[in-house]
Design a protein around this motif. Structure first.
Motif, PDB file in Angstrom:
ATOM      1  N   ASN A  49       0.827  -1.213   0.000  1.00  7.65           N
ATOM      2  CA  ASN A  49       0.000   0.000   0.000  1.00  7.65           C
ATOM      3  C   ASN A  49       0.856   1.255   0.000  1.00  7.65           C
ATOM      4  N   ARG A  50       1.961   1.222   0.733  1.00  7.95           N
ATOM      5  CA  ARG A  50       2.837   2.392   0.762  1.00  7.95           C
ATOM      6  C   ARG A  50       3.446   2.656  -0.609  1.00  7.95           C
ATOM      7  N   LEU A  51       3.857   1.592  -1.293  1.00  4.86           N
ATOM      8  CA  LEU A  51       4.434   1.766  -2.619  1.00  4.86           C
ATOM      9  C   LEU A  51       3.395   2.250  -3.621  1.00  4.86           C
ATOM     10  N   SER A  52       2.166   1.718  -3.543  1.00  2.99           N
ATOM     11  CA  SER A  52       1.132   2.127  -4.489  1.00  2.99           C
ATOM     12  C   SER A  52       0.698   3.574  -4.262  1.00  2.99           C
ATOM     13  N   MET A  53       0.806   4.054  -3.013  1.00  7.08           N
ATOM     14  CA  MET A  53       0.423   5.439  -2.732  1.00  7.08           C
ATOM     15  C   MET A  53       1.487   6.437  -3.155  1.00  7.08           C
ATOM     16  N   THR A  54       2.751   6.028  -3.048  1.00  3.17           N
ATOM     17  CA  THR A  54       3.832   6.964  -3.366  1.00  3.17           C
ATOM     18  C   THR A  54       4.208   6.965  -4.828  1.00  3.17           C
ATOM     19  N   ALA A  55       3.966   5.850  -5.544  1.00  2.00           N
ATOM     20  CA  ALA A  55       4.378   5.785  -6.945  1.00  2.00           C
ATOM     21  C   ALA A  55       3.385   6.530  -7.828  1.00  2.00           C
ATOM     22  N   PRO A  56       3.854   7.284  -8.822  1.00  2.00           N
ATOM     23  CA  PRO A  56       2.931   7.977  -9.737  1.00  2.00           C
ATOM     24  C   PRO A  56       2.242   6.986 -10.652  1.00  2.00           C
ATOM     25  N   PRO A  57       0.980   7.214 -10.985  1.00  2.00           N
ATOM     26  CA  PRO A  57       0.265   6.289 -11.876  1.00  2.00           C
ATOM     27  C   PRO A  57       0.798   6.395 -13.290  1.00  2.00           C
ATOM     28  N   PRO A  58       0.728   5.335 -14.054  1.00  2.00           N
ATOM     29  CA  PRO A  58       1.186   5.386 -15.448  1.00  2.00           C
ATOM     30  C   PRO A  58       0.252   6.226 -16.301  1.00  2.00           C
ATOM     31  N   SER A  59       0.817   6.844 -17.297  1.00  2.88           N
ATOM     32  CA  SER A  59       0.034   7.754 -18.129  1.00  2.88           C
ATOM     33  C   SER A  59      -0.486   7.097 -19.388  1.00  2.88           C
ATOM     34  N   SER A  60       0.014   5.943 -19.772  1.00  2.29           N
ATOM     35  CA  SER A  60      -0.424   5.338 -21.022  1.00  2.29           C
ATOM     36  C   SER A  60      -1.760   4.644 -20.832  1.00  2.29           C
ATOM     37  N   THR A  61      -2.524   4.559 -21.920  1.00  6.25           N
ATOM     38  CA  THR A  61      -3.840   3.932 -21.861  1.00  6.25           C
ATOM     39  C   THR A  61      -3.846   2.525 -22.418  1.00  6.25           C
TER      40      THR A  61
END
Length: 845
Positions: free
Chosen positions: A341-353
């Motif tokens: 959860n900590r990694l998923s909150m701190t990492a930026p989401p990917p921009s590609s669709t």
């Protein structure tokens, strides 16, 4: 063929996408030339489901084709499936589940996973109630209830942190964890659906006969955060499944231990040492064994009562051992969940669709435990695993001391040394199993296997401790009666695993050498010689360890009686002097006939035959006048032509054959001589261990043959590096007998797997119309066949005198709950059904 070089180049298939083919075992590396190299081919339909097979054969019949044999594919091929082709084909939508409970606005509905969890929680609650109110074991029942509360709280919190699935399934990193191929569940429906991957990444189902819409309330959460991971591992190392079976991982072992303790207390109250027809010498008993009270009543001080008192106290210790292991696993899962959860909150989401770009960007951005451990590297991962294991062990000691200080002690019967040994070995086995058998276990299956390994290890330690006066306990702390049967089982099963551990350098070198191409070796011309030397070294080392270390320990535990001579004399001590030798001959004949028949069947199904006219240059000219050779060639041609027209069996039919074979082999043995069958099961399990060593590590000269034989029986649940189905089948049939429970329940594993599961598959596939859920594809008709066949088979055993009279109501209830669990569970049936049914049947009396 002499100049062709074969290497282990992985080929992705429906079973092995993302993993190394051949079980990543390197056992299929044919060395040099000859038949060994020519036979090294694998079929392309090893993951094909029943419905897919029927559709393919229907198309071939309509087009006039006769043969349905697939051309062989060399392992050298580097073909890869595209991402769209790698998507699984889901079962048709619809079914009894999910179902609303009447409060639609509050979202109260039943799903497949909730029904599975409910069956587990009800059984564990039954065990806690029986121990608390029937035997006044309120402290033990309190530990079980506390663990059950923590387990439910963990799963609820994990589900709350995962992303819900509403409407169409969109691309996400957890897509592969949500969508499952039909092979993951027994297919009982004649209709097949497919997936269409659109350019924008949305997936919609299509069907040839109907096009149902997705249900409003999904059955499973597709987010990858809804999967539990042991510390130091990631989701890619677990078998893809509808769910990870976390409640099985945490609660099934305490449930079995509760059933064992309940059984021991019942036997102590009736002073019954063992079921009838068990011809084995009495167990060892120490004169210092305390007598166990039964509700304030102290039984008479006899040898039988002392032996049963030691058994009851030991099984009370077993309940605490399994609650300790579950607590350790819960700590591991919680730590991994917090980190994820900590990694998923701190990492930026990917921009590609796009789906492929999103998955790759997700890996690059560091989201999820997989990328986290990949960045740390192997050395830092191992160091963190070892450090965390010692921290958790120290924390367990602190919890024991703190709870004892406040007067609510947990694990009170376990000494600090027991806690240290158990927790360290349990965490070691978790990590080693998931790393070696990559994608071979779900979390639930992994925990069950490691719990069993920890219990066997603790029994070995306690039996050894009993022989040493300085550290001897007042009673023999084994979880079964300490007879020679237990001694031989501990020598065979943990001994075979110890042999592999001690000889692991040779095994590692053998696998590494088999996987490495010859042109990359320092001495390429010596590759075949080095492989043979490593194999000879392993075989010689196994003989030394088994005959030296393990053999000496067995002799010591048998009061210096020779184990080989003891077995020889004991073989003549059956109901008649010829009973046990006749059983051995019966089992050997069935095994040889089955293996020989299947070897011929699989050889012709694995590749096309080449039909040539005798006397030609290609087939070898027959000298004039050699009529015997001419007739032999004609006979061979006729047999090959007959082989071409014989139908080949599907994977499911092949697997169910061995389920039926288990009934034919094991039911007479359990009925005639259960003690001897107990030992035979242990010998077979040890033999399976060595066969897996040979296959997995490509040991000359049997590695190729063993793998090619087992490879034809794989389904989607054998998608990992290790092949475990035959282990599960043997353990499922043997576990009720190994647990030494009531007489009728000793047949439960064989009947459930050999009769119930096989008929459920056949009836559900041919007659099934009403499915339990859209995710599993199992039908109500198949479950009814499961229940009815097991009950009818039990009545036949009772009518022929194989079992004495028993209480039918608890047996019917236990069988019904097992049938329901089979219908809704996504875990391996061979592993969980016999143990669950045995525990429930024992607790119900």
């Amino acid at each position: 063929m002499d100049n062709v070089e074969y290497t282990y180049d992985p080929v992705e298939s429906p079973l092995t996408a993302g993993t190394d083919v051949y079980g990543a075992s390197a056992s299929s590396v044919p060395e040099g030339s000859g038949n060994e190299a020519e036979n090294y081919f694998v079929g392309v339909r090893e993951g094909e489901t029943e419905v897919e097979d029927e559709r393919r054969r229907g198309k071939r019949r309509s087009s006039g084709e006769v043969s349905n044999v697939t051309p062989p594919i060399p392992v050298r091929s580097t073909a890869r499936r595209s991402f769209a082709n790698a998507l699984p084909t889901p079962a048709p939508r619809g079914g009894l589940l999910p179902a609303h409970l009447g409060f639609r606005r509050f979202g109260l509905y039943l799903t497949r996973s909730r029904c599975e969890d409910g069956l587990v929680l009800c059984a564990v609650s039954l065990g806690a109630w029986a121990l608390a109110y029937k035997w006044e074991e309120r402290a033990i029942a309190g530990e079980i209830c506390l663990l059950m509360g923590f387990s439910v709280f963990y799963k609820v919190q994990r589900a709350r942190r995962s992303l819900p699935s509403l409407g169409p399934i969109t691309s996400s990193p957890g897509l592969s964890s949500h969508l499952q191929p039909n092979g993951y569940a027994r297919d009982r429906s004649p209709r097949v659906a497919s997936l269409v991957l659109h350019e924008h990444g949305t997936i919609t189902p299509t069907s040839g006969k109907r096009s149902p819409t997705l249900p409003t309330l999904p059955e499973e959460e597709p987010s990858s955060s809804n999967r539990g991971c042991v510390w130091g591992t990631d989701e890619r190392q677990y078998r893809e499944c509808l769910d990870d079976g976390v409640l099985f991982a945490l609660l099934l072992a305490p449930l079995i231990a509760s059933g064992l303790l309940h059984d021991a207390m019942q036997r102590l109250s009736s002073a019954t040492l063992r079921p009838r027809a068990w011809r084995i010498e009495d167990p060892l008993v120490l004169s210092t064994t305390p007598i166990r009270n039964l509700g304030g009543i102290v039984p008479e001080n006899t040898e039988t009562v002392r032996a049963l008192s030691a058994l009851a106290i030991s099984r009370r210790n077993l309940v605490q051992l399994f609650t300790l292991c579950s607590f350790v696993l819960l700590v591991q899962l919680t730590r991994s969940l917090i980190l994820g959860n900590r990694l998923s909150m701190t990492a930026p989401p990917p921009s590609s669709t796009g789906m492929e770009r999103e998955l790759s960007d997700s890996a690059k951005s560091g989201r999820g435990l997989g990328a986290y451990w990949l960045k740390r590297g192997e050395w830092r991962r191992t160091r963190s695993v070892v450090l965390f294991a010692f921290i958790v062990t120290a924390g367990c000691i602190v919890v024991k001391i703190a709870t004892a200080y406040i007067g609510r002690g947990v694990w009170s019967d376990m000494s600090p040394s027991d806690i240290i040994i158990a927790t360290l070995f349990y965490q070691f086995s978790l990590y080693v199993c998931i790393r070696l058998a990559r994608r071979g276990f779900t979390l639930g299956e992994l925990a069950i296997v490691c719990n069993a390994a920890t219990a066997l290890t603790m029994e070995t330690v306690n039996l050894t401790r009993m022989k040493i006066a300085l550290i001897r306990t007042p009673y023999i702390k084994t979880y079964r009666l300490p007879t020679p049967l237990l001694t031989f089982q501990l020598a065979l099963i943990p001994g075979s695993l110890l042999t592999g551990f001690l000889l692991s350098p040779l095994l590692y070198l053998s696998r590494h050498l088999a996987q490495r191409p010859a042109h990359r070796l320092r001495f390429p011309d010596e590759k075949a010689k080095h492989r043979r030397l490593l194999a000879i070294g392993f075989y010689a080392g196994s003989l030394i360890i088994c005959g030296g270390l393990v053999g000496t320990w067995t002799r010591w535990c048998l009061n210096w009686r020779d184990p080989v001579l003891w077995v020889i004399w004991w073989m003549m001590d059956g109901n008649r002097w010829w009973t046990r030798p006749a059983l051995i001959g019966y089992w050997a004949a069935l095994a040889m006939i089955s293996v020989a028949g299947w070897s011929r069947q699989l050889n012709r199904a694995r590749r096309h035959r080449r039909y040539v006219v005798p006397d030609t240059k290609e087939s070898g000219a027959i000298p004039p006048g050699n009529e015997a050779g001419r007739l032999s060639g004609v006979a061979t041609q006729m047999m090959d032509a007959a082989d071409q027209r014989l139908p080949t069996l599907s994977v499911n039919s092949r697997r169910k054959f061995f389920h039926a074979l288990a009934v034919v082999m094991f039911v007479p043995g359990i009925a005639i001589d259960p003690a001897f069958t107990h030992l035979a099961f242990s010998v077979a399990f040890a033999a399976f261990n060595f066969a897996e060593f040979v296959r997995y590590f490509a040991l000359w000269p049997f590695g190729v043959s063993v793998h090619l034989f087992l490879n034809e029986f794989l389904d989607a649940k054998d998608s990992g590096t290790a092949i475990l189905s035959h282990f599960y089948l043997l353990a499922g049939c043997a576990s009720p007998l190994w647990l030494e429970g009531s007489e009728v329940l000793t047949f439960f594993g064989v009947l459930v797997l050999g009769v119930g599961d096989a008929l459920a598959s056949i009836v559900g596939k041919r007659c099934g119309r009403v499915r339990w859920s859209s995710s599993s594809g199992k039908t109500v008709e198949g479950s009814i066949a499961f229940l009815g066949s097991v009950l009818v088979s039990t009545m036949f055993l009772w009518a022929f005198g194989a079992v004495k009279s028993f209480n039918p109501v608890p047996y019917v209830v236990a069988t019904t709950l097992t049938a329901l669990l089979e219908a809704v569970s996504a875990q391996n049936d061979n592993l969980i059904l016999p143990m669950y049914g045995w525990a429930v049947g024992t607790l119900l009396g």
